[in-house]
Design a protein around this motif. Structure first.
Motif, PDB file in Angstrom:
ATOM      1  N   MET A 281       0.825  -1.205   0.000  1.00 43.48           N
ATOM      2  CA  MET A 281       0.000   0.000   0.000  1.00 43.48           C
ATOM      3  C   MET A 281       0.863   1.260   0.000  1.00 43.48           C
ATOM      4  O   MET A 281       0.542   2.244  -0.675  1.00 43.48           O
ATOM      5  CB  MET A 281      -0.921   0.006   1.221  1.00 43.48           C
ATOM      6  N   GLY A 282       1.962   1.224   0.743  1.00 44.11           N
ATOM      7  CA  GLY A 282       2.844   2.381   0.767  1.00 44.11           C
ATOM      8  C   GLY A 282       3.460   2.665  -0.593  1.00 44.11           C
ATOM      9  O   GLY A 282       3.499   3.815  -1.049  1.00 44.11           O
ATOM     10  N   ILE A 283       3.917   1.607  -1.255  1.00 46.42           N
ATOM     11  CA  ILE A 283       4.518   1.771  -2.590  1.00 46.42           C
ATOM     12  C   ILE A 283       3.469   2.250  -3.594  1.00 46.42           C
ATOM     13  O   ILE A 283       3.706   3.172  -4.386  1.00 46.42           O
ATOM     14  CB  ILE A 283       5.145   0.447  -3.059  1.00 46.42           C
ATOM     15  N   ALA A 284       2.272   1.616  -3.562  1.00 44.55           N
ATOM     16  CA  ALA A 284       1.213   2.004  -4.492  1.00 44.55           C
ATOM     17  C   ALA A 284       0.775   3.446  -4.258  1.00 44.55           C
ATOM     18  O   ALA A 284       0.569   4.203  -5.220  1.00 44.55           O
ATOM     19  CB  ALA A 284       0.017   1.060  -4.339  1.00 44.55           C
ATOM     20  N   GLY A 285       0.645   3.845  -2.978  1.00 44.28           N
ATOM     21  CA  GLY A 285       0.259   5.219  -2.685  1.00 44.28           C
ATOM     22  C   GLY A 285       1.281   6.227  -3.178  1.00 44.28           C
ATOM     23  O   GLY A 285       0.923   7.289  -3.695  1.00 44.28           O
ATOM     24  N   THR A 286       2.562   5.894  -3.035  1.00 42.32           N
ATOM     25  CA  THR A 286       3.615   6.791  -3.519  1.00 42.32           C
ATOM     26  C   THR A 286       3.573   6.927  -5.036  1.00 42.32           C
ATOM     27  O   THR A 286       3.700   8.031  -5.586  1.00 42.32           O
ATOM     28  CB  THR A 286       4.992   6.257  -3.077  1.00 42.32           C
ATOM     29  N   ILE A 287       3.381   5.799  -5.716  1.00 40.60           N
ATOM     30  CA  ILE A 287       3.303   5.830  -7.184  1.00 40.60           C
ATOM     31  C   ILE A 287       2.108   6.664  -7.639  1.00 40.60           C
ATOM     32  O   ILE A 287       2.222   7.517  -8.535  1.00 40.60           O
ATOM     33  CB  ILE A 287       3.216   4.399  -7.742  1.00 40.60           C
ATOM     34  N   PHE A 288       0.948   6.431  -7.026  1.00 41.74           N
ATOM     35  CA  PHE A 288      -0.247   7.182  -7.410  1.00 41.74           C
ATOM     36  C   PHE A 288      -0.055   8.678  -7.177  1.00 41.74           C
ATOM     37  O   PHE A 288      -0.530   9.502  -7.969  1.00 41.74           O
ATOM     38  CB  PHE A 288      -1.462   6.685  -6.618  1.00 41.74           C
ATOM     39  N   PHE A 289       0.613   9.035  -6.086  1.00 43.07           N
ATOM     40  CA  PHE A 289       0.826  10.446  -5.780  1.00 43.07           C
ATOM     41  C   PHE A 289       1.658  11.120  -6.863  1.00 43.07           C
ATOM     42  O   PHE A 289       1.338  12.219  -7.326  1.00 43.07           O
ATOM     43  CB  PHE A 289       1.514  10.584  -4.420  1.00 43.07           C
TER      44      PHE A 289
END
Length: 332
Positions: A62-70
């Motif tokens: 979730m942390g990696i996905a959230g960073t990518i989406f941001f």
């Protein structure tokens, strides 16, 4: 101040949602994947360890996905509306599966997949027709997302329903109602007992555990998580279902039609006194709803919560002493 209160509310909402997601995904991966297919004979310690690994793994994901989406400009609003395009096709098929005995298994699967494909196609076509180019900003418009959501939900529901009428199944919901019944548990225990009698003993501890968890046919084993037989009465369940269904219909009509639509068409402009009355009603409603969905369930679960708290306190002073042990068999 109000801004600080809103920040606290936002923090609580985000952390509670994240916690629920972590537990849900961890449980699915642990019990439905690891214990089901990888290690069916996993011990309690192994299951607990794997569940901890899954929580950590999904948190990192979730942390990696959230960073990518941001960094690519995908907002929470975009994700929220796009979720309907991806998942909306399964709404009607799942509803049919749990409410309609004639729902076709293959029809529901095909409906969910075809609805997903239709939703993505409608979303992309609408985006290309209404905009000069397709990117994150243009694809997140209201009409673009609306088209994708409607196509996904509509096609999925139509295909699943039509398929079920053409080639219906005949599922017996007594199977699902019996999963947590004491009679069903007794059958499982007796099968386990017969299997273990055929197999050679591993050690004396295993034999001791079997003697405490298996009861003869004339005995009844009382275990946590097993629904009382009286709570599985079909007549009572049908009565509860009708109450829930009619309550949903009545509340929907009142809250979505009778109250807001007349105010909308009348173009009502509140004065200070009317607005104050409306706010008071909203606050009362919020408190009643909080009591119903938060406080009352805690009261219903007070015995389990007390047992858990006692176990935690015991573990603090003597690790392992607070572990739950099933009640001893009771002679019928």
């Amino acid at each position: 101040s109000g801004a600080a209160a809103m920040l606290i509310l936002l923090f609580l909402a985000v952390t509670s949602a994240t916690s629920a997601e972590l537990i849900a995904v961890s449980s699915i991966l642990t019990y439905d994947v690891y214990k089901k297919y990888i290690n069916p004979n996993a011990t309690e310690a192994q299951v607990l360890r794997v569940s901890h690994y899954m929580v950590a793994a999904f948190a990192i994901f979730m942390g990696i996905a959230g960073t990518i989406f941001f960094y690519i400009g995908v907002s929470m609003g975009w994700l929220y509306t796009f979720m309907g395009v991806l998942l909306g096709s399964a709404v009607v098929p799942i509803a049919l599966c749990i409410t309609w005995s004639k729902a076709s298994r293959m029809g529901c699967v095909v409906g969910a997949i075809s609805g997903l494909i239709a939703g993505i196609i409608a979303w992309m076509v609408t985006t290309s027709q209404l905009n000069d180019k397709i990117n994150v900003v243009t694809s997140g418009g209201d009409y673009e997302m609306l088209a994708g959501n409607l196509a996904a939900i509509g096609v999925g529901g139509i295909v699943a329903t039509a398929w079920s009428y053409i080639a219906p199944d005949d599922f017996n919901f007594d199977i699902t109602r019996a999963i947590n019944s004491p009679t069903h548990l007794k059958d499982i225990v007796e099968v386990e007992h017969s299997d273990k009698e055929k197999a050679p003993s591993v050690d004396s501890k295993t034999e001791k555990d079997v003697s405490h968890t298996v009861a003869p046919v004339e005995h009844e084993v009382i275990r946590a998580g097993i629904t009382d037989e009286k709570d599985l009465d079909p007549v009572a369940l049908n009565k509860a279902f009708k109450f829930a269904a009619w309550s949903s219909v009545v509340l929907t009509v009142i809250l979505i039609i009778l109250i807001p639509l007349p105010l909308f068409f009348a173009s009502t402009v509140y004065d200070v006194g009317s607005l104050k009355a409306w706010v008071i009603v909203a606050i009362i409603w919020a408190f009643l709803a909080s009591f119903t969905v938060v406080i009352y369930p805690l009261y219903e679960s007070k015995d389990s919560l007390i047992m858990i708290c006692k176990g935690i306190v015991k573990d603090l002073f003597k690790p392992g002493s607070g572990k739950y042990t099933a009640p001893t068999p009771v002679v019928a």
